[in-house]
Design a protein around this motif. Sequence first.
Motif, short mmCIF file in Angstrom:
data_model
loop_
_atom_site.label_atom_id
_atom_site.label_comp_id
_atom_site.label_asym_id
_atom_site.label_seq_id
_atom_site.Cartn_x
_atom_site.Cartn_y
_atom_site.Cartn_z
N LEU A 262 2.90 6.75 -7.69
CA LEU A 262 2.27 5.47 -7.37
C LEU A 262 2.94 4.30 -8.10
O LEU A 262 3.17 3.23 -7.52
CB LEU A 262 0.81 5.58 -7.82
CG LEU A 262 -0.18 4.61 -7.24
CD1 LEU A 262 -0.48 5.01 -5.81
CD2 LEU A 262 -1.46 4.64 -8.07
N ASP B 23 -5.20 0.91 -2.09
CA ASP B 23 -5.05 2.28 -1.59
C ASP B 23 -5.15 2.26 -0.07
O ASP B 23 -5.84 1.41 0.50
CB ASP B 23 -6.18 3.18 -2.12
CG ASP B 23 -6.07 3.43 -3.62
OD1 ASP B 23 -5.08 2.97 -4.23
OD2 ASP B 23 -6.97 4.08 -4.17
N GLU C 27 -1.42 9.76 4.66
CA GLU C 27 -2.50 8.86 5.07
C GLU C 27 -2.42 8.58 6.57
O GLU C 27 -2.75 7.50 7.03
CB GLU C 27 -2.45 7.54 4.28
CG GLU C 27 -2.50 7.67 2.77
CD GLU C 27 -3.86 8.13 2.23
OE1 GLU C 27 -4.79 8.38 3.03
OE2 GLU C 27 -3.96 8.26 0.99
N ASP D 182 -6.48 4.68 1.69
CA ASP D 182 -7.47 5.66 2.17
C ASP D 182 -8.88 5.10 2.35
O ASP D 182 -9.85 5.84 2.39
CB ASP D 182 -7.51 6.86 1.22
CG ASP D 182 -7.93 6.47 -0.20
OD1 ASP D 182 -8.24 5.30 -0.43
OD2 ASP D 182 -7.93 7.36 -1.07
N ARG E 270 -12.48 8.89 -0.58
CA ARG E 270 -11.63 9.05 0.59
C ARG E 270 -12.34 9.87 1.67
O ARG E 270 -13.08 10.80 1.37
CB ARG E 270 -10.29 9.67 0.22
CG ARG E 270 -10.34 11.09 -0.32
CD ARG E 270 -8.99 11.78 -0.20
NE ARG E 270 -7.90 11.11 -0.86
CZ ARG E 270 -6.89 10.52 -0.23
NH1 ARG E 270 -6.84 10.53 1.07
NH2 ARG E 270 -5.94 9.95 -0.91
N THR F 60 0.84 -1.19 0.00
CA THR F 60 0.00 0.00 0.00
C THR F 60 0.88 1.25 0.00
O THR F 60 1.65 1.48 0.92
CB THR F 60 -1.04 -0.02 1.15
OG1 THR F 60 -1.96 1.05 0.97
CG2 THR F 60 -0.43 0.08 2.53
N THR G 222 1.66 5.12 0.36
CA THR G 222 1.01 6.17 1.15
C THR G 222 1.64 7.53 0.88
O THR G 222 2.86 7.66 0.76
CB THR G 222 1.11 5.89 2.66
OG1 THR G 222 2.49 5.71 3.02
CG2 THR G 222 0.32 4.68 3.06
#
Length: 246
Positions: free
Chosen positions: A69, A92, A12, A94, A208, A7, A9
């Motif tokens: 990403l 993700d 976050e 979030d 989100r 994941t 971040t």
Amino acid sequence: MQISIVTPTYNEAENLPKLVSALFALPLDLRVLVVDDNSPDGTGKIADELAKTNPGRVFVMHRPGKLGLGSAYLQGFKKVLEDGAQAVVQMDADFSHDPQVLLEMAKRIETCDLVIGSRYVEGGSVDGRWPLWRKSLSAFANFYARTLLGLPLRDVTTGYRLWRREALMQMPLERIKSGGYVFLVEMAYLAHCLEFRIVETPIYFLDRRWGRSKMSFKIQAEAALRIWQVGWGYRDLRKKGRAGRV
Ligand SMILES: Nc1nc2c(ncn2[C@@H]2O[C@H](COP(=O)(O)OP(=O)(O)OP(=O)(O)O)[C@@H](O)[C@H]2O)c(=O)[nH]1
Ligand SMILES: [Mg+2]
């Protein structure tokens, strides 16, 4: 099956601890690798604390700044594969991707190479609070990419995916050049060219809770162009099919 979740971040801090608890509440053999890009809100430090309280289950990769990403996933994949992951999740941080769905995805990966959490198959949907422009944009981006590339998938831009180890190992990941959304399309296209078995399972994509969305017209326009380059760049593998696997 040992499943490793990668994941990425960027800011976050509120989400990450909650996500990790939700994941570890599942009856699955899970590990989490957080790839943090030196988030200004201190997500990296929180990730380190989580790694300390969950030894052998939470791992952290720190990068010096916001590198995107795509590269975060590629570096993360490399690490979890080296560490012996049997299956790898892209997710993700979030809470747009419901951890519960992993149960279904884990079941399905037993008979295929890639499970895609899809908003655009029967039973899937996007957040009802998304404004019409954002819904249309997402639907159009998917229609555009899958039509242009001839991808037999409904959701080619979703970031919730579960890969079988062998599939990731057999893809020439070093060829992947896109960042952002097109990175996701590019990986799906590569998997399709190499004739991996792909199934889609419905997800409800929640917007989100915290933080601000970065979606913009500029991002979309760049992505639209880049899709053409993806199609052109992999014409050799499209022809080779399975024989193009490494
Ligand atoms: N390491 C890293 N993570 C990133 C980067 N950009 C986004 N992320 C993370 O990747 C995941 C998906 O990004 P989001 O920003 O949620 O993208 P999105 O869901 O399309 O857009 P939002 O509406 O903002 O939620 C989240 O966990 C982000 O924190 C980056 O440059 N580096
Ligand atoms: Mg998001």
